[in-house]
Write a protein that holds these residues in place. Structure first.
Motif, short mmCIF file in Angstrom:
data_model
loop_
_atom_site.label_atom_id
_atom_site.label_comp_id
_atom_site.label_asym_id
_atom_site.label_seq_id
_atom_site.Cartn_x
_atom_site.Cartn_y
_atom_site.Cartn_z
N THR A 6 30.89 -14.62 9.31
CA THR A 6 30.80 -14.79 7.86
C THR A 6 31.00 -13.46 7.15
N ARG A 7 30.34 -12.42 7.63
CA ARG A 7 30.48 -11.10 7.01
C ARG A 7 31.90 -10.56 7.18
N GLU A 9 34.63 -12.30 7.27
CA GLU A 9 35.48 -12.99 6.31
C GLU A 9 35.26 -12.46 4.89
N GLU A 10 34.01 -12.14 4.54
CA GLU A 10 33.72 -11.58 3.22
C GLU A 10 34.42 -10.24 3.05
N ASP A 13 38.20 -10.58 2.78
CA ASP A 13 38.62 -11.06 1.47
C ASP A 13 38.68 -9.91 0.46
N ILE A 33 30.17 -3.72 5.39
CA ILE A 33 29.26 -4.79 4.98
C ILE A 33 28.17 -4.94 6.04
N CYS A 94 26.64 -4.20 0.85
CA CYS A 94 28.08 -3.91 0.94
C CYS A 94 28.36 -2.55 0.31
N ASP A 178 25.33 -7.17 -2.49
CA ASP A 178 26.22 -8.00 -1.68
C ASP A 178 27.66 -7.62 -2.00
N ALA A 179 28.60 -8.33 -1.37
CA ALA A 179 30.02 -8.00 -1.55
C ALA A 179 30.46 -8.15 -3.00
#
Length: 208
Positions: A6-7, A9-10, A13, A33, A94, A178-179
């Motif tokens: 998950t991280r 992919e964040e 992106d 991240i 992040c 967060d991101a």
């Protein structure tokens, strides 16, 4: 889907979006991240990679010292120790570091002052400042070639869960819970840099 994926992919992106803006010239810049808090581990961009490309070697997992968790031929980005300061001193999730023409010019123009302050711009709300005529100050530190020394100087300004620091003639590092928040801080800062430089140019043309 596990947390590591998950991280990944964040972060991928964010890299994708920033690459489209040409914010990674010459393989510069690095992104990180947090994956786990205790013990601390985080994904960081691998050194020397073309960030306009997407591969399964874009990031690697490192520990609280910035060392790879797993056996790998990949090297963490040069400024990984800056991300270490962010993740070990705050609750940030992040941290982003980019070199752009505008942030380099701003850092040189105001480097002797040690900071630059913005006021009266609507986009300052991106920093969570909603009062009228709010001000936001971004510190500017010397670009020490020795990364541990640079990280030590940078650490003096890492005291909140979100923030931004300019490194003179080097780039900007921003972080957030967060991101999304980190990206928001980065975009707001780059907008303010670009606006300020354009305004200075127009004022100079008007005087002449």
């Amino acid at each position: 889907m596990n947390l590591l994926h998950t991280r990944w992919e964040e972060l991928a992106d964010i890299k994708r979006v920033l690459a489209k803006r040409d914010w990674f010239p010459g393989t510069s810049g690095n992104l990180a991240i947090k994956v786990d808090h205790d013990p601390c581990s985080f994904l960081v961009t691998a050194s020397g990679k073309d960030k306009t490309k997407e591969t399964n070697e874009d990031f690697l997992l490192v520990n609280a010292l910035g060392d790879p968790v797993n056996d790998t031929t990949l090297k963490p980005s040069a400024e990984t120790l800056l991300h270490v300061e962010v993740f070990t001193k705050t609750n940030a999730g992040c941290s982003l570091h980019v070199h752009t023409l505008d942030n380099n010019v701003i850092s040189e123009l105001y480097g002797d002052n040690g900071s630059i302050t913005f006021k009266g711009q609507e986009i300052i709300k991106a920093y969570g400042l909603w009062e009228e005529d709010a001000e936001y100050t971004i510190p500017i530190i010397y670009n020490h070639a020795d990364i541990p020394t640079l990280a030590s100087e940078f650490s003096k300004f890492v005291n909140k869960d979100a923030g931004a620091v300019l490194i003179r003639n080097h780039g900007i590092t921003v972080w957030g819970k967060d991101a999304l928040e980190a990206k928001k801080y980065l975009e707001a800062s780059e907008f303010l840099f670009s606006y300020h430089l354009k305004l200075l140019t127009l004022k100079a043309l008007k005087v002449n």
